[in-house]
Enzyme design. Sequence first.
Site, PDB file in Angstrom:
ATOM      1  N   GLU A  49       0.807  -1.224   0.000  1.00  0.00           N
ATOM      2  CA  GLU A  49       0.000   0.000   0.000  1.00  0.00           C
ATOM      3  C   GLU A  49       0.840   1.273   0.000  1.00  0.00           C
ATOM      4  O   GLU A  49       0.445   2.295  -0.572  1.00  0.00           O
ATOM      5  CB  GLU A  49      -0.939   0.003   1.210  1.00  0.00           C
ATOM      6  CG  GLU A  49      -2.029  -1.052   1.166  1.00  0.00           C
ATOM      7  CD  GLU A  49      -1.619  -2.402   1.732  1.00  0.00           C
ATOM      8  OE1 GLU A  49      -2.475  -3.314   1.778  1.00  0.00           O
ATOM      9  OE2 GLU A  49      -0.427  -2.536   2.141  1.00  0.00           O
ATOM     10  N   HIS A 113      -8.655  -6.818  11.276  1.00  0.00           N
ATOM     11  CA  HIS A 113      -8.134  -5.524  10.848  1.00  0.00           C
ATOM     12  C   HIS A 113      -8.678  -4.379  11.707  1.00  0.00           C
ATOM     13  O   HIS A 113      -8.695  -3.221  11.267  1.00  0.00           O
ATOM     14  CB  HIS A 113      -8.416  -5.238   9.369  1.00  0.00           C
ATOM     15  CG  HIS A 113      -7.822  -6.211   8.411  1.00  0.00           C
ATOM     16  ND1 HIS A 113      -6.750  -7.013   8.716  1.00  0.00           N
ATOM     17  CD2 HIS A 113      -8.169  -6.504   7.124  1.00  0.00           C
ATOM     18  CE1 HIS A 113      -6.461  -7.776   7.666  1.00  0.00           C
ATOM     19  NE2 HIS A 113      -7.308  -7.485   6.698  1.00  0.00           N
ATOM     20  N   ASP A 429      21.035   3.875  -4.196  1.00  0.00           N
ATOM     21  CA  ASP A 429      20.917   2.464  -3.815  1.00  0.00           C
ATOM     22  C   ASP A 429      20.133   2.287  -2.516  1.00  0.00           C
ATOM     23  O   ASP A 429      19.281   1.402  -2.392  1.00  0.00           O
ATOM     24  CB  ASP A 429      22.304   1.814  -3.704  1.00  0.00           C
ATOM     25  CG  ASP A 429      23.310   2.645  -2.921  1.00  0.00           C
ATOM     26  OD1 ASP A 429      22.955   3.743  -2.435  1.00  0.00           O
ATOM     27  OD2 ASP A 429      24.466   2.199  -2.779  1.00  0.00           O
ATOM     28  N   GLY A 458      25.585   3.241   0.150  1.00  0.00           N
ATOM     29  CA  GLY A 458      25.011   3.729   1.398  1.00  0.00           C
ATOM     30  C   GLY A 458      24.245   5.023   1.280  1.00  0.00           C
ATOM     31  O   GLY A 458      23.970   5.515   0.188  1.00  0.00           O
TER      32      GLY A 458
END
Length: 548
Positions: A49, A113, A429, A458
């Site tokens: 989501e 839920h 990345d 990083g």
Amino acid sequence: MYTVGDYLLDRLHELGIEEIFGVPGDYNLQFLDQIISRKDMKWVGNANELNASYMADGYARTKKAAAFLTTFGVGELSAVNGLAGSYAENLPVVEIVGSPTSKVQNEGKFVHHTLADGDFKHFMKMHEPVTAARTLLTAENATVEIDRVLSALLKERKPVYINLPVDVAAAKAEKPSLPLKKENPTSNTSDQEILNKIQESLKNAKKPIVITGHEIISFGLEKTVTQFISKTKLPITTLNFGKSSVDETLPSFLGIYNGKLSEPNLKEFVESADFILMLGVKLTDSSTGAFTHHLNENKMISLNIDEGKIFNESIQNFDFESLISSLLDLSEIEYKGKYIDKKQENFVPLNALLSQDRLWQAVENLTQSNETIVAEQGTSFFGASSIFLKPKSHFIGQPLWGSIGYTFPAALGSQIADKESRHLLFIGDGSLQLTVQELGLAIREKINPICFIINNDGYTVEREIHGPNQSYNDIPMWNYSKLPESFGATEERVVSKIVRTENEFVSVMKEAQADSNRMYWIELVLAKEDAPKVLKKMGKLFAEQNKS
């Protein structure tokens, strides 16, 4: 039988929405049946989501409205971060939450839920700070409430929340008889009076400057601003939070203003103006060089969606969209002064390792008309936002909310919204590792952006702010070039490359631009300590800001 679900979908289609993102759950499955049965609307299922909300945000930046669907509780809470970003940056996104039946909710049953306390309004309350309007639909109020919240979406250009119980979606309704209307403000300050002040100030100014921001894009007013500047020849700059709000090929476009991080001649030109017309701008830390801007509010008329100032006196209840459009009616304004020399350099590739500063020089030279640059917050954003865009080009970033990982799903959402504009994504990345799951969706849906993954080992943007050698800024090293294959792609669908040198970058960029039938997945290997110069400066400013 025509139902509430049909009514809602008809209204969404009226807004220009042709795709709906999201994740199926048992409280929205019947409504999903209604979506996929339509010929004028497509369901695009996401991996989660959060990614769905990011994709809707990107879609809304291009289509000017978007929608996504989740299930109750677990689904909507997963998406709320993305929705908050849309709220912060003025994106009109509709969140539809499939919920338990009205009977279950009215009786307070302990169903899945939920928090097992019988209160089904917890999660709608949680959305209050990040939505312009919210509603829990009933069979009796559904059509009126749908129109109310969607009218708020049009007026405020911020997300809205629609809780759609299973039974209500299937309830009988009447088709809309009139189009949606945006609720216009009741003006207590004459729009014409404001226009007269602007005209008088521009006619009397010897050194005027126009500054535009992201709200221009939110309302789709980029062409209007471009026409206004073309007609008047006024000098114009934008913040990075508003880049592509005007055609950057105009002779009078000066570049990006960012406080003390601006090019010196641009900074001096802007800050010495004797009149500033600021349109749709919010002065945030990342767009003002950590609040190092010097803009004299006593010489400024500033107009925003929800407020304005005329020479430091507040004004309210004007029609922002109408006022910007009416700038085209101003007469007897033609700037005849000088501009500044723009810093644009030709890029000649070397057989040398790629570096951040050389990368963005190359990108500026190689980008083409009608491309959309999508830049992840960090090295990519601060590098890409400084380049000059080609005609009919667009720029997407998220400098205010700054949620890492946002741009991969957002780029896919925007590419779906505009299939004619090739999207070029630049993402680090570390950011990619948060949302890479949507690579599978891109392959399945045959979406063909050019994706540049900056592998510099990083969180470089965090290293520039604090802890350059700390382990918390390290990430696991992935084999990025193999990811498309892992997600099921063949070479016929995705071209995967690793680039280390300038020559390699130029070669693969030209190859990718010439091949629009496949996605290009390009890993750019850059040094761990390398960052754009502007980011290095910004990092120091943010570090100081965090101490105060």
